[in-house]
Design a protein around this motif. Sequence first.
Motif, PDB file in Angstrom:
ATOM      1  N   UNK A  21       0.833  -1.300  -0.375  1.00 20.49           N
ATOM      2  CA  UNK A  21       0.080  -0.071  -0.056  1.00 20.49           C
ATOM      3  C   UNK A  21       0.975   1.269   0.041  1.00 20.49           C
ATOM      4  N   UNK A  22       1.947   1.268   0.513  1.00 20.45           N
ATOM      5  CA  UNK A  22       2.785   2.532   0.897  1.00 20.45           C
ATOM      6  C   UNK A  22       3.462   2.914  -0.595  1.00 20.45           C
ATOM      7  N   UNK A  23       3.828   1.627  -1.313  1.00 19.50           N
ATOM      8  CA  UNK A  23       4.405   1.919  -2.625  1.00 19.50           C
ATOM      9  C   UNK A  23       3.402   2.072  -3.764  1.00 19.50           C
ATOM     10  N   UNK A  24       2.475   1.430  -3.649  1.00 25.19           N
ATOM     11  CA  UNK A  24       1.645   1.399  -4.943  1.00 25.19           C
ATOM     12  C   UNK A  24       0.441   2.199  -4.691  1.00 25.19           C
ATOM     13  N   UNK A  25       0.100   2.855  -3.609  1.00 28.32           N
ATOM     14  CA  UNK A  25      -0.870   3.511  -3.374  1.00 28.32           C
ATOM     15  C   UNK A  25      -0.315   4.758  -2.282  1.00 28.32           C
ATOM     16  N   UNK A  26       0.697   5.365  -2.633  1.00 29.12           N
ATOM     17  CA  UNK A  26       1.365   6.258  -1.606  1.00 29.12           C
ATOM     18  C   UNK A  26       0.442   7.423  -1.118  1.00 29.12           C
ATOM     19  N   UNK A  27      -0.584   7.923  -2.138  1.00 31.26           N
ATOM     20  CA  UNK A  27      -1.420   9.143  -1.544  1.00 31.26           C
ATOM     21  C   UNK A  27      -2.389   8.378  -0.736  1.00 31.26           C
ATOM     22  N   UNK A  28      -2.739   7.107  -0.643  1.00 33.80           N
ATOM     23  CA  UNK A  28      -3.842   6.535   0.196  1.00 33.80           C
ATOM     24  C   UNK A  28      -3.322   6.067   1.088  1.00 33.80           C
ATOM     25  N   UNK A  29      -2.039   5.964   1.500  1.00 38.80           N
ATOM     26  CA  UNK A  29      -1.243   4.961   2.364  1.00 38.80           C
ATOM     27  C   UNK A  29      -1.641   5.500   4.078  1.00 38.80           C
ATOM     28  N   UNK A  30      -1.695   6.847   4.011  1.00 39.80           N
ATOM     29  CA  UNK A  30      -2.222   7.262   5.625  1.00 39.80           C
ATOM     30  C   UNK A  30      -3.615   6.977   5.722  1.00 39.80           C
ATOM     31  N   UNK A  31      -4.471   6.977   4.714  1.00 38.38           N
ATOM     32  CA  UNK A  31      -5.949   6.839   4.910  1.00 38.38           C
ATOM     33  C   UNK A  31      -6.162   5.118   5.216  1.00 38.38           C
TER      34      UNK A  31
ATOM     35  N   UNK B  89       5.834  -1.228  -9.679  1.00 32.92           N
ATOM     36  CA  UNK B  89       5.854  -0.030  -9.480  1.00 32.92           C
ATOM     37  C   UNK B  89       7.143   0.624  -9.501  1.00 32.92           C
ATOM     38  N   UNK B  90       8.317   0.022  -9.116  1.00 30.14           N
ATOM     39  CA  UNK B  90       9.748   0.698  -8.949  1.00 30.14           C
ATOM     40  C   UNK B  90      10.230   0.710 -10.500  1.00 30.14           C
ATOM     41  N   UNK B  91       9.618   0.034 -11.220  1.00 32.78           N
ATOM     42  CA  UNK B  91      10.244  -0.012 -12.797  1.00 32.78           C
ATOM     43  C   UNK B  91       9.405   1.086 -13.672  1.00 32.78           C
ATOM     44  N   UNK B  92       8.111   1.284 -13.204  1.00 34.30           N
ATOM     45  CA  UNK B  92       7.350   2.207 -13.799  1.00 34.30           C
ATOM     46  C   UNK B  92       7.401   3.784 -13.533  1.00 34.30           C
ATOM     47  N   UNK B  93       7.768   3.933 -12.184  1.00 34.68           N
ATOM     48  CA  UNK B  93       7.804   5.292 -11.587  1.00 34.68           C
ATOM     49  C   UNK B  93       9.290   5.968 -11.332  1.00 34.68           C
ATOM     50  N   UNK B  94       9.629   6.972 -11.751  1.00 33.25           N
ATOM     51  CA  UNK B  94      10.871   7.600 -11.276  1.00 33.25           C
ATOM     52  C   UNK B  94      10.888   8.356 -10.176  1.00 33.25           C
TER      53      UNK B  94
ATOM     54  N   UNK C  16       9.570   7.970  -7.019  1.00 33.91           N
ATOM     55  CA  UNK C  16       9.688   7.319  -5.816  1.00 33.91           C
ATOM     56  C   UNK C  16      10.471   5.958  -6.066  1.00 33.91           C
ATOM     57  N   UNK C  17      11.442   6.047  -6.679  1.00 34.77           N
ATOM     58  CA  UNK C  17      12.259   4.781  -6.965  1.00 34.77           C
ATOM     59  C   UNK C  17      13.002   4.311  -5.645  1.00 34.77           C
ATOM     60  N   UNK C  18      13.610   5.311  -4.962  1.00 39.54           N
ATOM     61  CA  UNK C  18      14.414   4.825  -3.799  1.00 39.54           C
ATOM     62  C   UNK C  18      13.272   4.190  -2.489  1.00 39.54           C
ATOM     63  N   UNK C  19      12.313   4.725  -2.429  1.00 37.83           N
ATOM     64  CA  UNK C  19      11.352   3.925  -1.541  1.00 37.83           C
ATOM     65  C   UNK C  19      10.891   2.903  -1.977  1.00 37.83           C
ATOM     66  N   UNK C  20      10.618   2.531  -3.416  1.00 36.00           N
ATOM     67  CA  UNK C  20      10.155   1.458  -3.885  1.00 36.00           C
ATOM     68  C   UNK C  20      11.200   0.453  -3.854  1.00 36.00           C
ATOM     69  N   UNK C  21      12.756   0.492  -4.179  1.00 38.19           N
ATOM     70  CA  UNK C  21      13.684  -0.091  -4.039  1.00 38.19           C
ATOM     71  C   UNK C  21      13.883  -0.701  -2.472  1.00 38.19           C
ATOM     72  N   UNK C  22      13.558   0.065  -1.386  1.00 32.12           N
ATOM     73  CA  UNK C  22      13.704  -0.203  -0.017  1.00 32.12           C
ATOM     74  C   UNK C  22      12.391  -1.093   0.229  1.00 32.12           C
ATOM     75  N   UNK C  23      11.293  -0.753  -0.261  1.00 32.28           N
ATOM     76  CA  UNK C  23      10.232  -1.857  -0.005  1.00 32.28           C
ATOM     77  C   UNK C  23      10.566  -3.066  -0.989  1.00 32.28           C
ATOM     78  N   UNK C  24      11.103  -3.080  -1.779  1.00 36.87           N
ATOM     79  CA  UNK C  24      11.366  -4.168  -2.451  1.00 36.87           C
ATOM     80  C   UNK C  24      12.169  -5.340  -1.881  1.00 36.87           C
ATOM     81  N   UNK C  25      13.241  -4.445  -1.344  1.00 38.49           N
ATOM     82  CA  UNK C  25      14.406  -5.269  -0.256  1.00 38.49           C
ATOM     83  C   UNK C  25      13.406  -5.896   0.777  1.00 38.49           C
ATOM     84  N   UNK C  26      12.518  -4.993   1.537  1.00 38.96           N
ATOM     85  CA  UNK C  26      12.023  -5.424   2.781  1.00 38.96           C
ATOM     86  C   UNK C  26      11.002  -6.912   2.468  1.00 38.96           C
TER      87      UNK C  26
END
Length: 321
Positions: free
Chosen positions: A125-135, A218-223, A225-235
């Motif tokens: 949710x944090x990476x694929x829906x960042x705008x709605x993550x808090x909701x 998501x990490x490959x399609x967006x530029x 938020x790549x750092x956050x996506x890579x961290x989430x990918x590793x997690x």
Amino acid sequence: MVDSNGSTVNAFIYQNFVMLEIDGGIITKLVVVILMTLLSVYVNCIILYALQSKRVFKESPRYILFAHMLFNDSVLLILNTLMYVLALALLKLAKAVCSLLIFLSTATFRNAPFNLAVMSLERYVAICFPLRHAEIATQKRTYIAICFVWFFGSANILIDIMFAAVMDPNFFYMQMYCSREQIFIKPWQLDVFNGCNVFLFVSVTLTIVFTYISIMITARSTSSNKDSAKKAHRTVLLHFIQLGLCLTSFVYGPIERALYLMMGGTVLYTHLRYLCFVTVVILSRCLSPLIYGLRDDTVRPLFKYYFCYGSSKTACLKENL
């Protein structure tokens, strides 16, 4: 013997209820298990204390789930070690007391993969829906998810214990060796138990695979938020590793029986069975703080601070967090 045991330690400790001669070697093995458990629980408690020291940790769904995982693993380690000690001493407990220990050990054992699935979904949710993550991933919903984890993790064993209590009039008075097999009264209970294990790992594996692939896309399609996506990918990749460690605990029973069929009751078999128990049951649960907590750039400075009881060098780290 049961193929996979909710309190996995039971497959190791009560096979054939053979009396063991307590010698220096067994005492050394016991000390190693106890020290590993105490060290791991100590590290987990420090990280839990660190997570409670900052408001951001107590409000973040990611760290709430991480704290729950540490608590769950600590309880499981303590119970497994306690049951191991009871088994070496061949002590019998009241069936009601033993049922409580088995309930907690089975529930915490099954909670681990479910908690990993929830942690993966939170990163998804944090990476694929960042705008709605808090909701979506609110503090309240996180605690509700933890309640569901405990419900699904404990439902089967709770039903077995209640069934045993109803069917056995001496349930609260009978003395027994504390093993999961002693709770089974009917053959169908074993089938249901193994079926629940299969469902658990298939569902959790599919969930983590789904979140892993989605985060990769998501990490490959967006530029932006790549750092956050890579961290989430590793997690999420680490979640796979942790899930694999949980799976090894489930297959401990067949491994132990395979060793017995190949070697019988030899001294080599005893040593290999103990080594398997330590690595599969104990060590796999000791790795959680290393896999998740100490690699986190936010948690690691606080852990160092509290682990060293504070110093002038590390105090500034705490002030700047």
